[in-house]
Design a protein around this motif. Structure first.
Motif, PDB file in Angstrom:
ATOM      1  N   TYR A  64       0.837  -1.205   0.000  1.00  0.00           N
ATOM      2  CA  TYR A  64       0.000   0.000   0.000  1.00  0.00           C
ATOM      3  C   TYR A  64       0.871   1.253   0.000  1.00  0.00           C
ATOM      4  CZ  TYR A  64      -4.468  -2.354   1.042  1.00  0.00           C
ATOM      5  OH  TYR A  64      -5.608  -3.103   0.989  1.00  0.00           O
ATOM      6  N   PHE A  65       1.896   1.267   0.851  1.00  0.00           N
ATOM      7  CA  PHE A  65       2.730   2.470   0.965  1.00  0.00           C
ATOM      8  C   PHE A  65       3.723   2.586  -0.185  1.00  0.00           C
ATOM      9  CE2 PHE A  65       6.301   5.027   2.438  1.00  0.00           C
ATOM     10  CZ  PHE A  65       5.655   6.129   2.971  1.00  0.00           C
TER      11      PHE A  65
ATOM     12  N   GLU B  10      15.918  -3.203  -1.749  1.00  0.00           N
ATOM     13  CA  GLU B  10      17.335  -3.180  -1.375  1.00  0.00           C
ATOM     14  C   GLU B  10      17.589  -2.474  -0.047  1.00  0.00           C
ATOM     15  OE1 GLU B  10      19.000  -1.195  -4.715  1.00  0.00           O
ATOM     16  OE2 GLU B  10      18.868  -2.934  -6.060  1.00  0.00           O
ATOM     17  N   LYS B  11      16.840  -1.393   0.213  1.00  0.00           N
ATOM     18  CA  LYS B  11      17.140  -0.543   1.376  1.00  0.00           C
ATOM     19  C   LYS B  11      16.142  -0.674   2.522  1.00  0.00           C
ATOM     20  CE  LYS B  11      20.415   1.437  -1.132  1.00  0.00           C
ATOM     21  NZ  LYS B  11      21.849   1.201  -0.880  1.00  0.00           N
ATOM     22  N   LYS B  12      14.897  -1.069   2.194  1.00  0.00           N
ATOM     23  CA  LYS B  12      13.828  -1.158   3.210  1.00  0.00           C
ATOM     24  C   LYS B  12      13.691   0.158   3.992  1.00  0.00           C
ATOM     25  CE  LYS B  12      12.780  -5.549   2.546  1.00  0.00           C
ATOM     26  NZ  LYS B  12      13.738  -5.894   1.485  1.00  0.00           N
ATOM     27  N   ASP B  13      13.761   1.266   3.285  1.00  0.00           N
ATOM     28  CA  ASP B  13      13.745   2.590   3.913  1.00  0.00           C
ATOM     29  C   ASP B  13      12.524   3.360   3.403  1.00  0.00           C
ATOM     30  OD1 ASP B  13      14.132   5.265   4.659  1.00  0.00           O
ATOM     31  OD2 ASP B  13      16.303   5.116   4.516  1.00  0.00           O
ATOM     32  N   TYR B  14      11.552   3.592   4.283  1.00  0.00           N
ATOM     33  CA  TYR B  14      10.322   4.277   3.879  1.00  0.00           C
ATOM     34  C   TYR B  14      10.569   5.742   3.532  1.00  0.00           C
ATOM     35  CZ  TYR B  14       7.727   0.192   5.454  1.00  0.00           C
ATOM     36  OH  TYR B  14       7.236  -1.087   5.601  1.00  0.00           O
ATOM     37  N   ASN B  15      11.549   6.365   4.130  1.00  0.00           N
ATOM     38  CA  ASN B  15      11.873   7.752   3.795  1.00  0.00           C
ATOM     39  C   ASN B  15      12.386   7.854   2.360  1.00  0.00           C
ATOM     40  OD1 ASN B  15      11.178   8.839   6.337  1.00  0.00           O
ATOM     41  ND2 ASN B  15      13.179   8.277   7.179  1.00  0.00           N
TER      42      ASN B  15
ATOM     43  N   GLN C 191       8.994   8.764  -4.667  1.00  0.00           N
ATOM     44  CA  GLN C 191       7.613   8.999  -5.099  1.00  0.00           C
ATOM     45  C   GLN C 191       7.347  10.481  -5.347  1.00  0.00           C
ATOM     46  OE1 GLN C 191       5.706   7.142  -1.755  1.00  0.00           O
ATOM     47  NE2 GLN C 191       5.308   5.224  -2.844  1.00  0.00           N
ATOM     48  N   LYS C 192       7.833  11.326  -4.457  1.00  0.00           N
ATOM     49  CA  LYS C 192       7.644  12.771  -4.635  1.00  0.00           C
ATOM     50  C   LYS C 192       8.350  13.258  -5.896  1.00  0.00           C
ATOM     51  CE  LYS C 192       5.208  14.230  -1.049  1.00  0.00           C
ATOM     52  NZ  LYS C 192       3.940  14.970  -1.203  1.00  0.00           N
ATOM     53  N   ASN C 193       9.522  12.716  -6.167  1.00  0.00           N
ATOM     54  CA  ASN C 193      10.236  13.084  -7.397  1.00  0.00           C
ATOM     55  C   ASN C 193       9.440  12.670  -8.632  1.00  0.00           C
ATOM     56  OD1 ASN C 193      12.448  14.331  -6.246  1.00  0.00           O
ATOM     57  ND2 ASN C 193      13.668  12.452  -6.141  1.00  0.00           N
TER      58      ASN C 193
ATOM     59  N   ILE D 235      -0.866   7.709  -2.052  1.00  0.00           N
ATOM     60  CA  ILE D 235      -0.536   7.947  -0.648  1.00  0.00           C
ATOM     61  C   ILE D 235       0.500   9.059  -0.509  1.00  0.00           C
ATOM     62  CG2 ILE D 235       0.592   6.910   1.374  1.00  0.00           C
ATOM     63  CD1 ILE D 235      -0.838   4.329   0.757  1.00  0.00           C
ATOM     64  N   ALA D 236       1.461   9.098  -1.430  1.00  0.00           N
ATOM     65  CA  ALA D 236       2.472  10.163  -1.395  1.00  0.00           C
ATOM     66  C   ALA D 236       1.842  11.537  -1.593  1.00  0.00           C
ATOM     67  CB  ALA D 236       3.540   9.913  -2.460  1.00  0.00           C
ATOM     68  N   MET D 237       0.818  11.616  -2.443  1.00  0.00           N
ATOM     69  CA  MET D 237       0.148  12.895  -2.678  1.00  0.00           C
ATOM     70  C   MET D 237      -0.600  13.373  -1.445  1.00  0.00           C
ATOM     71  SD  MET D 237      -1.253  12.476  -6.594  1.00  0.00           S
ATOM     72  CE  MET D 237      -2.062  14.082  -6.625  1.00  0.00           C
ATOM     73  N   THR D 238      -1.004  12.446  -0.577  1.00  0.00           N
ATOM     74  CA  THR D 238      -1.720  12.830   0.639  1.00  0.00           C
ATOM     75  C   THR D 238      -0.794  13.076   1.819  1.00  0.00           C
ATOM     76  OG1 THR D 238      -1.995  10.535   1.397  1.00  0.00           O
ATOM     77  CG2 THR D 238      -3.677  11.410  -0.100  1.00  0.00           C
TER      78      THR D 238
END
Length: 380
Positions: A132-133, A146-151, A157-159, A258-261
């Protein structure tokens, strides 16, 4: 024409710094599938590939490019009969599992062994919330695997969202760009409503269809959004009963939505008591993507004229129309679906939820992580 073919190949080899002699028919497919993308940058170059079809059919040419450069061409003809199409979508949930190195769970889903899948329910739900995320955009999925980093996921996604909006200015007429941005940015708000029918007046007060129809079609042609039309009568064929004035709009990818929200990963992964109504919108977005890219059907929706008794999705099977009700969690109430089934008596009815697989007299509950199983009813 032969000179044109030779020249085209020569340009390819010069750009790739590879010997022309290495581009032989037996390895041409492998070569262009890796290298062609930087060469086919506009519609005119795609058109030129017809010469391979006519004069060098021994070469298998694969060209990958964004729909932005192909769907919006002007003043050029299309090489009709010379090109086969394959639509590529964001990764669906089963493909996401593969990318995470968990092909064994995909094999389990493919086997339709409902008891075994239920045993690993917790694992599937954990991966589903991650999906979902993260969504299914290839660059995002690759980095997360590879990184498992949500940040990092959110940054990519923003890019991507920024790149899309920059492309609006690059490819669309200047006067259309503000309306493209209005439609694009309005989709999360439209989906957050209880009645998710797209309302022009909520994009800009006093607006009507004529103000945004072109912008919506532009985004559809570019593959950035999905349009789900209302069906007035749930009979075969569904296309014969489309209400062109009523529809829902969804984004191409749940991760981008989700990124847009600006929802934080913790809200999606762990849940939150104030995150309720929009959770339904996200789940519909998820189901839509799986129906298109994994089940391989065109989704519609059904509602009465007063918008009551809505069925989230209708899909057309070989011999039947299949209603699908979407639940975000384990809520097993399905009043609208039951009323629909009592009135129209469909051969099959589906409710998707976080609950386990179960069959009832009038409908089947399919877990959200096993949407592919709907295809079994489509093929009946």
């Amino acid at each position: 024409m032969c000179c044109l073919i030779y020249k085209f190949l020569l340009i390819l080899t010069q750009k790739m710094q590879i010997s022309f002699l290495k581009i032989l028919p037996e390895n041409a497919l492998k070569f262009v599938s890796k290298k062609m993308r930087i060469c086919v940058k506009n519609f005119a170059q795609l058109q030129s590939l017809k010469y391979f079809y006519e004069n060098a059919p021994q070469y298998a040419i694969v060209a990958a490019e964004s729909l932005l450069g192909v769907a919006l061409h002007q003043g050029t003809s299309f090489p009709v009969g010379k090109v086969d199409f394959l639509d590529l979508y964001p990764l669906n949930f089963r493909e996401f599992l593969c990318a995470m190195g968990e092909k064994q769970f995909v094999s389990m889903l493919d086997s339709c062994d409902t008891q075994m899948v239920t045993v690993f329910k917790t694992k599937y739900i954990e991966r589903l919330r991650e999906y979902y995320f993260v969504g299914g955009m290839p660059e995002v999925v690759k980095d997360f695997s590879e990184k498992k980093d949500y940040n990092r996921v959110r940054a990519i996604q923003k890019n991507l969202i920024n790149y899309y909006q920059q492309d609006f200015s690059k490819h669309a007429e200047i006067k259309l760009v503000p309306r493209l941005n209005l439609v694009w940015n309005s989709i999360p708000m439209q989906l957050a409503k209880e009645n998710k029918k797209y309302i022009y007046g909520q994009v800009r007060e006093g607006s009507r269809a004529k103000d945004f129809e072109l912008a919506i079609q532009w985004l559809l042609d570019c593959g950035l959004i999905h349009k789900v039309q209302r069906i007035q009568k749930p009979d075969l064929p569904l296309k014969a009963y489309i209400d062109f004035d009523a529809f829902k709009l969804f984004l191409v990818d749940i991760g981008l939505l989700i990124a847009m929200t600006d929802l934080d990963a913790k809200v999606i992964i762990e849940g939150n008591k104030i995150f309720t109504e929009f959770k339904g919108a996200l789940t519909e977005q998820y189901i839509l993507q799986q129906l298109i890219s994994d089940v391989g059907v065109i989704p519609y929706y059904y509602s009465t004229q007063n918008s009551k008794g809505e069925i989230d999705f209708l899909v057309q099977g070989k011999t039947s129309v299949i209603p699908i009700e979407v639940k975000a969690e384990e809520n097993l109430k399905a009043k609208s679906l039951k009323a629909f089934c009592e009135k129209y008596q469909p051969s099959y009815a589906v409710r998707t939820s976080m609950s386990d697989y179960r069959e009832q007299d009038w409908m089947t509950n399919i877990p959200l992580y096993a949407v592919k199983w709907i295809k079994n009813y489509v093929n009946q």
